[in-house]
Write a protein that holds these residues in place. Structure first.
Motif, PDB file in Angstrom:
ATOM      1  N   GLU A   1     -59.439 108.639  33.501  1.00  0.00           N
ATOM      2  CA  GLU A   1     -58.939 109.775  33.559  1.00  0.00           C
ATOM      3  C   GLU A   1     -57.131 109.506  33.764  1.00  0.00           C
ATOM      4  OE1 GLU A   1     -60.516 109.505  37.680  1.00  0.00           O
ATOM      5  OE2 GLU A   1     -61.104 109.047  35.559  1.00  0.00           O
ATOM      6  N   SER A   2     -56.906 108.275  34.135  1.00  0.00           N
ATOM      7  CA  SER A   2     -55.425 108.132  34.477  1.00  0.00           C
ATOM      8  C   SER A   2     -54.783 107.440  33.157  1.00  0.00           C
ATOM      9  CB  SER A   2     -55.397 107.216  35.798  1.00  0.00           C
ATOM     10  OG  SER A   2     -55.805 107.937  36.819  1.00  0.00           O
ATOM     11  N   THR A   3     -53.551 107.843  33.132  1.00  0.00           N
ATOM     12  CA  THR A   3     -52.799 107.289  32.069  1.00  0.00           C
ATOM     13  C   THR A   3     -51.467 106.491  32.433  1.00  0.00           C
ATOM     14  OG1 THR A   3     -51.415 109.286  31.839  1.00  0.00           O
ATOM     15  CG2 THR A   3     -53.440 109.085  30.432  1.00  0.00           C
ATOM     16  N   LYS A   4     -51.204 106.802  33.830  1.00  0.00           N
ATOM     17  CA  LYS A   4     -49.766 106.297  34.466  1.00  0.00           C
ATOM     18  C   LYS A   4     -50.251 105.477  35.622  1.00  0.00           C
ATOM     19  CE  LYS A   4     -46.441 109.748  33.202  1.00  0.00           C
ATOM     20  NZ  LYS A   4     -45.369 110.793  33.617  1.00  0.00           N
TER      21      LYS A   4
END
Length: 650
Positions: free
Chosen positions: A93-96
Motif C-alpha cells: 500500500e506504500s508508494t513513497k
C-alpha cells in the motif's frame, strides 16, 4: 569473534560527512536476542537497520532528535540503493520511501531523560524502580497520577522546534494543575494532625455536613462529612505564640496570619466557628499535642450571627472517630540543579540528586468518604486482573483515583494500597492500608523556595524605601534602555484563521520557562512562502504589553525595516543565543522594565520607536543627537538581509 570482522559500505572516502565514507553495516556480537536467542551472532548497525525497518513497517516520517541530522544522508542513501536495485522493502500500500526529520530533544530542567542515566538511577537504587513517581518514565508519571490530558497539554504548549532548549519543570506542573483542577474531586486530609477536643459538644452522636465533591461539577454529587467531639486540624494552622515557635519569632504573630491563635477563633470549613481556650503541651518539647476548644452553635454552615465579627480564617479538619490513617509520599524534583551534572567538573549528575525529593508522612488522617471510593476502585482493578478478556481496553489503574486534598495539593492512590477483610475474626474486621502520592502542589512551592534562598525580600523592601525622594529622582532610566530588544528564533509559522494579512508565529525568545511565545505579525504579503520564515534569527521586543490581534494574543513584536517598496525583518547572527539582550553602541547597558504597560512606559516606547531606523549601510540604529548602532554581545551588527537603507524600523 567480536571485533575481528565487520562489514562496511564503501561510499565516498572524500565526503566531509563521516557517516558517508565507509559506515559499518554489520558487526559480530555474542549476545542473546529476544527473537533468535543465541542462534545468530551477526547484527546490523542502527544506521543500517533504521531506514529498512521504517520502510518495511510503512513508516512515512521518522522523527529523530537533532544529533541524527548528520545521519540523514546515509538514511536516504540506503533506501535509494535498495530501491535502485529493485529490492522490495515497501509494503504494497506504500508508494513513497520514508523520510527522516530532526527536531530538538525535549529537555526538562531538574530531571534526566537519557536512557543511560535512567538505567543508572534504577540499577544503583537511587529510585525504587522504573515506575518511581520521580522519574520521567510513562510508568512513573502514571503511578504519580499525571493524566494523559496534562501531558498532551504540555506538549502542545512546548511545541516543536529545531532549537535546543531546556523547559522549566514548573511548566509541566502548571499543565498538570490546570487539568487536575477541572476534574479532580475535593476531600479533607490532615497531613500533620493536631487533636482538637470540643469541650461543649454534648451530643454523643455525629453530625453530618454536606459538601460538594467538586465546586464546578455538580454531576459528581456531594459527600457527607462527619463532625463530632474530637477532631484533627493541621498543626500548621495553629501559631503557638506562647510555645517554641512563638519564642523563635519574638512572640510576634506572623504578618497576615488569619488562622488559629491561642484564645482566638477560626472557622472549620462547612461547619462551625471554634475558639481555642487551652493548649495541652508535651512535657519535654512544650509542643502542642491537643487543643481544648469550644464551638459556637449559631455559626453552623458559614453563618455569622448579627453583631458578631466575621471570622476570616477558614481551616479544614477531619473527625477523629471516623478518620482513616494513611501514608503520603510527597515527591519533588529529583535533582537540585536545572542541568544535572553541570555543577561538577566530571559531569557526575548523581552529585546533584535532591535528598529531599521524597518526604514520607505517616499517620495522615483522611475523611471516611475516601475509603468508600478506594474500596470501589480496588474492586474494579481486582475484577480486571481476574478477567478472561484477552485484550483489556480502558485499563484501570490505582492512580486513576485522585483528589485535591484541600489546601495541600493533588494526590493519587498508589497501587501498594490494600483494603482487606479478615475471614478469621467473628466481626469480619477490615484492615485498611492506604498510600497516596502527591502529584503536584497547589502552587509552585519550588520556585518560591529557590527565590527565598537567593534574596532577602525584607532587605530589598527596606532598600527600595530608602531610595524614594530626591535620591530616586536622580536615577532616571533613559527611554531606550527601558525597552527589551532580544535575540529570537522563529520556530513555527501558520496563517491567521481570521485575517489573510496576518501570520501566527511561535518564537523562541529565550524565556526562562523554555516555552515559545505566540507572535501575530502582518507578514503574510511580505513572505508569501511562510516556510522561509522558519529558523530566521530576528529581533523581538519582549516587554510590550500583550495585545490581541483578531482574537489571538501576541506576546512580542518583531522588528522590520520598511521603505516605499519593501519590508524585511531585522536579522542577527545564528551564533547569538536566544534571549540575549541587544545593546546600542555608545549607550549604557539596558535596564528593561518588566512590562511597558503604564501610560508613561507606552509613551517611552513610542518615543524610542520614532528614532529607530536603518542607516546608509542598512544597519539598525537609534538616531537621537547622534547615531547608535544596534549590537550583539559578539559585536556583530543587526541589519536586514538585503540591506534596506535609510528606512524606518517598526
Amino acid at each position: 569473534k567480536e571485533g575481528e570482522h565487520i562489514l562496511r559500505a564503501n561510499i565516498d572516502m572524500a565526503s566531509p560527512n563521516l557517516n558517508m565514507r565507509d559506515p559499518t553495516l554489520y558487526r559480530i556480537k555474542h549476545e542473546s536476542h529476544q527473537e533468535t536467542a543465541d542462534k545468530w551472532c551477526i547484527y546490523p548497525m542502527y544506521d543500517f537497520s533504521h531506514p529498512i525497518s521504517d520502510a518495511v513497517e510503512g513508516i512515512t516520517h521518522s522523527l529523530c532528535t537533532l544529533e541524527f541530522e548528520d545521519h540523514r544522508p546515509l538514511y536516504d542513501w540506503i533506501l535509494q540503493k535498495l530501491s535502485q536495485n529493485k529490492v522490495q522493502i515497501l509494503p504494497p500500500e506504500s508508494t513513497k520511501l520514508p523520510q527522516q526529520i530532526e527536531f530538538s530533544r525535549l529537555n526538562i530542567k531538574n530531571t534526566v531523560l537519557s536512557k543511560r542515566k535512567l538505567i543508572q538511577l534504577v540499577e544503583q537504587k537511587y529510585v525504587s524502580g522504573w515506575d518511581d513517581p520521580r522519574l520521567p518514565t510513562l510508568s512513573g508519571l502514571r503511578r504519580r497520577g499525571v493524566t494523559p490530558e496534562a501531558l498532551r497539554l504540555f506538549c502542545e504548549r512546548v511545541g516543536i522546534s529545531k532549537t535546543d532548549s531546556n523547559i522549566d519543570y514548573g511548566a509541566l506542573e502548571e499543565c498538570i494543575r490546570e487539568e487536575m483542577d477541572k476534574t479532580t474531586p475535593r476531600a479533607f486530609a490532615v497531613l500533620k494532625p493536631l487533636k482538637v477536643t470540643i469541650t461543649n459538644w454534648d451530643n454523643t452522636n455525629l453530625e453530618y455536613f454536606e459538601a460538594d465533591r467538586h465546586p464546578k461539577i455538580p454531576e459528581l454529587g456531594r459527600r457527607a462529612v462527619p463532625f463530632g467531639k474530637e477532631l484533627y486540624i493541621e498543626r500548621t494552622d495553629l501559631f503557638d505564640v506562647e510555645g517554641p515557635e512563638g519564642k523563635a519569632n519574638d512572640g510576634k504573630v506572623p504578618r497576615g496570619w488569619k488562622r488559629l491563635l491561642p484564645n482566638d477563633q477560626v472557622r472549620l470549613r462547612y461547619a462551625y466557628v471554634i475558639q481555642c481556650d487551652e493548649i495541652i503541651r508535651d512535657a519535654t518539647t512544650q509542643e502542642p499535642i491537643e487543643l481544648k476548644c469550644t464551638y459556637l452553635p449559631e455559626t453552623r454552615a458559614g453563618v455569622t450571627p448579627e453583631g458578631m465579627k466575621r471570622v476570616k480564617g477558614i481551616v479544614h479538619w477531619v473527625e477523629a472517630t471516623t478518620a482513616v490513617t494513611c501514608r503520603v509520599n510527597q515527591y519533588d524534583r529529583l535533582f537540585t540543579t536545572d542541568e544535572p551534572g553541570s555543577t561538577s567538573e566530571d559531569g557526575d549528575f548523581l552529585q546533584d540528586i535532591n535528598p529531599k525529593s521524597l518526604d514520607v508522612i505517616s499517620n495522615v488522617v483522611l475523611e471516611p468518604s475516601i475509603v468508600q471510593d478506594v474500596t470501589m476502585k480496588l474492586k474494579d482493578i481486582q475484577q480486571q486482573e481476574t478477567s478472561s478478556t484477552a485484550v483489556i481496553t480502558n485499563k484501570k489503574y490505582a492512580s486513576d483515583l485522585a483528589y485535591q486534598f484541600e489546601r495541600s495539593g493533588y494526590f493519587a492512590l498508589d497501587p501498594a494500597s490494600t483494603i482487606s477483610t479478615s475471614d478469621n475474626d467473628d466481626d469480619g474486621s477490615t484492615t485498611v492500608d492506604l498510600v497516596f502520592n502527591r502529584i503536584v502542589t497547589l502552587r509552585d512551592t519550588w520556585g518560591i523556595t529557590q527565590k527565598k534562598g537567593n534574596k532577602d525580600n525584607n532587605g530589598q523592601k527596606q532598600r527600595r524605601r530608602g531610595t524614594r525622594g530626591a535620591a530616586a529622582a536622580a536615577v532616571v532610566v533613559e527611554d531606550l534602555r527601558r525597552v527589551a530588544f532580544c535575540a529570537a528564533t522563529i520556530l513555527e509559522v501558520n496563517p491567521h484563521p481570521d485575517a489573510d494579512s496576518l501570520l501566527v508565529l511561535k518564537v523562541d525568545c529565550g524565556d526562562e520557562d523554555g516555552l515559545p511565545r505566540t507572535v501575530v505579525a502582518g507578514l503574510a504579503s511580505i513572505y508569501p512562502k511562510i516556510e522561509d520564515l522558519v529558523g530566521k534569527r530576528v529581533v523581538a521586543v519582549t516587554n510590550l504589553k500583550p495585545a490581541k490581534m483578531r482574537g489571538i494574543e501576541s506576546r512580542a513584536m518583531l522588528l522590520a525595516a520598511t521603505d516605499e517598496q519593501t519590508t524585511e525583518l531585522l536579522e542577527i547572527s545564528s551564533a547569538i543565543k536566544n534571549g540575549e539582550l541587544l545593546s546600542f553602541e555608545g549607550k549604557e547597558k539596558s535596564q528593561p522594565d518588566n512590562m511597558l504597560k503604564s501610560k508613561g512606559a507606552i509613551k517611552a516606547w513610542e518615543r524610542v520607536k520614532a528614532k529607530l531606523r536603518t542607516n546608509t549601510d542598512g544597519e539598525a540604529i537609534y538616531d537621537d543627537s547622534s547615531s547608535h548602532r544596534m549590537m550583539t554581545s559578539s559585536g556583530s551588527i543587526v541589519q536586514t538581509k538585503s540591506i534596506i537603507k535609510n528606512s524606518a524600523i517598526q
